[in-house]
Design a protein around this motif. Structure first.
Motif, PDB file in Angstrom:
ATOM      1  N   ALA A   1       0.820  -1.211   0.000  1.00  0.00           N
ATOM      2  CA  ALA A   1       0.000   0.000   0.000  1.00  0.00           C
ATOM      3  C   ALA A   1       0.853   1.260   0.000  1.00  0.00           C
ATOM      4  O   ALA A   1       0.462   2.277  -0.581  1.00  0.00           O
ATOM      5  CB  ALA A   1      -0.932  -0.007   1.208  1.00  0.00           C
ATOM      6  N   ASN A   2       2.019   1.221   0.632  1.00  0.00           N
ATOM      7  CA  ASN A   2       2.894   2.395   0.636  1.00  0.00           C
ATOM      8  C   ASN A   2       3.353   2.735  -0.778  1.00  0.00           C
ATOM      9  O   ASN A   2       3.409   3.909  -1.162  1.00  0.00           O
ATOM     10  CB  ASN A   2       4.107   2.159   1.538  1.00  0.00           C
ATOM     11  CG  ASN A   2       3.747   2.098   3.019  1.00  0.00           C
ATOM     12  OD1 ASN A   2       2.784   2.723   3.441  1.00  0.00           O
ATOM     13  ND2 ASN A   2       4.507   1.336   3.778  1.00  0.00           N
TER      14      ASN A   2
ATOM     15  N   THR B   1       1.761   2.055  -3.596  1.00  0.00           N
ATOM     16  CA  THR B   1       0.610   2.587  -4.327  1.00  0.00           C
ATOM     17  C   THR B   1       0.289   4.010  -3.901  1.00  0.00           C
ATOM     18  O   THR B   1      -0.028   4.866  -4.731  1.00  0.00           O
ATOM     19  CB  THR B   1      -0.625   1.682  -4.118  1.00  0.00           C
ATOM     20  OG1 THR B   1      -0.312   0.360  -4.567  1.00  0.00           O
ATOM     21  CG2 THR B   1      -1.823   2.196  -4.895  1.00  0.00           C
ATOM     22  N   ASP B   2       0.388   4.293  -2.601  1.00  0.00           N
ATOM     23  CA  ASP B   2       0.068   5.634  -2.106  1.00  0.00           C
ATOM     24  C   ASP B   2       1.063   6.681  -2.611  1.00  0.00           C
ATOM     25  O   ASP B   2       0.679   7.819  -2.920  1.00  0.00           O
ATOM     26  CB  ASP B   2       0.040   5.638  -0.572  1.00  0.00           C
ATOM     27  CG  ASP B   2      -1.238   5.046  -0.010  1.00  0.00           C
ATOM     28  OD1 ASP B   2      -2.215   4.946  -0.773  1.00  0.00           O
ATOM     29  OD2 ASP B   2      -1.262   4.687   1.180  1.00  0.00           O
TER      30      ASP B   2
ATOM     31  N   GLN C   1       2.023  -7.691   4.858  1.00  0.00           N
ATOM     32  CA  GLN C   1       2.670  -6.382   4.814  1.00  0.00           C
ATOM     33  C   GLN C   1       3.553  -6.259   6.047  1.00  0.00           C
ATOM     34  O   GLN C   1       3.220  -6.798   7.105  1.00  0.00           O
ATOM     35  CB  GLN C   1       1.639  -5.260   4.797  1.00  0.00           C
ATOM     36  CG  GLN C   1       2.227  -3.863   4.704  1.00  0.00           C
ATOM     37  CD  GLN C   1       2.801  -3.545   3.321  1.00  0.00           C
ATOM     38  OE1 GLN C   1       2.125  -3.688   2.327  1.00  0.00           O
ATOM     39  NE2 GLN C   1       4.050  -3.122   3.286  1.00  0.00           N
TER      40      GLN C   1
ATOM     41  N   TYR D   1      -3.840  -2.842   5.895  1.00  0.00           N
ATOM     42  CA  TYR D   1      -3.138  -2.574   4.641  1.00  0.00           C
ATOM     43  C   TYR D   1      -3.832  -3.216   3.437  1.00  0.00           C
ATOM     44  O   TYR D   1      -3.760  -2.702   2.326  1.00  0.00           O
ATOM     45  CB  TYR D   1      -1.692  -3.058   4.728  1.00  0.00           C
ATOM     46  CG  TYR D   1      -0.791  -2.112   5.474  1.00  0.00           C
ATOM     47  CD1 TYR D   1      -0.277  -0.985   4.842  1.00  0.00           C
ATOM     48  CD2 TYR D   1      -0.465  -2.327   6.804  1.00  0.00           C
ATOM     49  CE1 TYR D   1       0.551  -0.098   5.514  1.00  0.00           C
ATOM     50  CE2 TYR D   1       0.365  -1.455   7.497  1.00  0.00           C
ATOM     51  CZ  TYR D   1       0.867  -0.339   6.840  1.00  0.00           C
ATOM     52  OH  TYR D   1       1.671   0.538   7.509  1.00  0.00           O
TER      53      TYR D   1
ATOM     54  N   GLU E   1      -6.314  -0.783   2.338  1.00  0.00           N
ATOM     55  CA  GLU E   1      -5.660   0.392   1.766  1.00  0.00           C
ATOM     56  C   GLU E   1      -5.182   0.139   0.339  1.00  0.00           C
ATOM     57  O   GLU E   1      -5.338   0.983  -0.547  1.00  0.00           O
ATOM     58  CB  GLU E   1      -4.474   0.825   2.634  1.00  0.00           C
ATOM     59  CG  GLU E   1      -4.860   1.590   3.880  1.00  0.00           C
ATOM     60  CD  GLU E   1      -5.619   2.872   3.558  1.00  0.00           C
ATOM     61  OE1 GLU E   1      -5.170   3.626   2.676  1.00  0.00           O
ATOM     62  OE2 GLU E   1      -6.668   3.099   4.173  1.00  0.00           O
ATOM     63  N   ILE E   2      -4.576  -1.029   0.123  1.00  0.00           N
ATOM     64  CA  ILE E   2      -4.029  -1.288  -1.208  1.00  0.00           C
ATOM     65  C   ILE E   2      -5.146  -1.471  -2.231  1.00  0.00           C
ATOM     66  O   ILE E   2      -5.020  -1.056  -3.387  1.00  0.00           O
ATOM     67  CB  ILE E   2      -3.080  -2.501  -1.204  1.00  0.00           C
ATOM     68  CG1 ILE E   2      -2.246  -2.491  -2.491  1.00  0.00           C
ATOM     69  CG2 ILE E   2      -3.823  -3.816  -1.072  1.00  0.00           C
ATOM     70  CD1 ILE E   2      -1.104  -3.462  -2.479  1.00  0.00           C
TER      71      ILE E   2
ATOM     72  N   LYS F   1      -8.089   0.044  -2.086  1.00  0.00           N
ATOM     73  CA  LYS F   1      -8.618   1.384  -2.341  1.00  0.00           C
ATOM     74  C   LYS F   1      -7.721   2.135  -3.320  1.00  0.00           C
ATOM     75  O   LYS F   1      -8.202   2.765  -4.269  1.00  0.00           O
ATOM     76  CB  LYS F   1      -8.746   2.169  -1.035  1.00  0.00           C
ATOM     77  CG  LYS F   1      -9.928   1.754  -0.171  1.00  0.00           C
ATOM     78  CD  LYS F   1     -10.213   2.769   0.920  1.00  0.00           C
ATOM     79  CE  LYS F   1      -9.059   2.916   1.879  1.00  0.00           C
ATOM     80  NZ  LYS F   1      -9.372   3.806   3.017  1.00  0.00           N
ATOM     81  N   GLY F   2      -6.418   2.071  -3.084  1.00  0.00           N
ATOM     82  CA  GLY F   2      -5.494   2.795  -3.947  1.00  0.00           C
ATOM     83  C   GLY F   2      -5.489   2.276  -5.372  1.00  0.00           C
ATOM     84  O   GLY F   2      -5.508   3.048  -6.336  1.00  0.00           O
ATOM     85  N   THR F   3      -5.485   0.951  -5.516  1.00  0.00           N
ATOM     86  CA  THR F   3      -5.423   0.357  -6.854  1.00  0.00           C
ATOM     87  C   THR F   3      -6.699   0.613  -7.635  1.00  0.00           C
ATOM     88  O   THR F   3      -6.660   0.941  -8.830  1.00  0.00           O
ATOM     89  CB  THR F   3      -5.164  -1.157  -6.745  1.00  0.00           C
ATOM     90  OG1 THR F   3      -3.959  -1.382  -6.005  1.00  0.00           O
ATOM     91  CG2 THR F   3      -5.011  -1.770  -8.125  1.00  0.00           C
TER      92      THR F   3
END
Length: 247
Positions: A168-169, A171-172, A217, A227, A230-231, A233-235
């Motif tokens: 996720a980091n 991707t963010d 993660q 995480y 989060e990943i 959502k980002g993708t």
């Protein structure tokens, strides 16, 4: 007897050429739609310091690892921008508000607050700044070119490299690379950002999606609602932006 008919089609200059599609503008339009809102800014305006573009209730020297106080400054600039660009807001195209936006962004660049938690410096701050700069591009007046350029250059220098992170980091960080690349019309950085945004959803035996569809993660630690959420959502955010484009 054969009758030969010759059809003459007049040539009109430019008829055959289709207008070139600006993929950067398509992406920025989708990003704006993702964050559009109509904020109330009265409280923030009452705390605005016209002397230097700061806010009187913020301690810009704070470096706390959580709830980093100086980030409130960026949140307020963002609200100012969305008020300035929203036709339904009483401050739409307000000249005095525009001046405050520019002065507040100049103050942030000049003061350059820093948090002891890298996440604020390399994810939260550059993402928020990228979004407000994209929104301001549709304003009656835009951010002065020199100010926008130096702000983006600092994000490029200090905002981190997505390839050096995982999950996720990665991707963010790639998200604010997308924002910056669109503003700068930098195709090479955009392609790098998109590759890094999508790569964490590939199967792996290291950090990331395992072959049984669980998610690791920070080493071999199982994440479901943290995480992993989060990943995704980002993708999916990136996928929505790029849908209908060559990316």
């Amino acid at each position: 007897m054969w009758l030969v008919v010759l059809l003459v089609v007049p040539f009109v200059s430019g008829m055959a050429a289709s207008p070139e599609v600006d993929e950067f503008e398509i992406l920025m339009d989708k990003i704006r739609m993702d964050f559009v809102h109509n904020p109330s800014i009265e409280s923030a305006l009452s705390k605005y310091n016209p002397a230097d573009g700061s806010f009187t209730d913020i301690d810009y020297s704070r470096t706390d690892r959580t709830n980093w106080e100086p980030l409130i400054h960026i949140d307020r600039i963002s609200d100012f921008v969305f008020a300035y660009t929203n036709e339904e807001n009483k401050y739409f195209q307000d000249e005095a508000l525009y001046d405050k936006i520019v002065a507040a962004l100049e103050y942030w660049y000049r003061r350059n607050p820093n948090c002891s938690n890298w996440w604020y410096n390399q994810i939260a701050e550059p993402q928020k700044i990228g979004i407000l700069l994209i929104q301001m591009r549709v304003g009656k007046k835009q951010i002065p070119a020199e100010l926008e350029t130096k702000t983006l250059q600092r994000i490029r220098k200090e905002g981190g490299d997505p390839a050096k992170w995982t999950g996720a980091n990665r991707t963010d960080i790639a998200l604010h690379w997308i924002y910056r690349s669109c503003l700068e019309k930098n195709e090479a950085d955009l392609e790098t950002a998109l590759a890094n945004a999508y790569s964490p959803i590939e199967y792996t035996v290291k950090e990331g999606f395992q072959h049984d569809n669980s998610y690791f993660q920070h080493g071999v630690q199982l994440y479901i609602g943290g995480y992993g959420d989060e990943i995704l959502k980002g993708t999916t955010q990136v996928a929505m932006y790029t849908q209908g484009t060559k990316y």
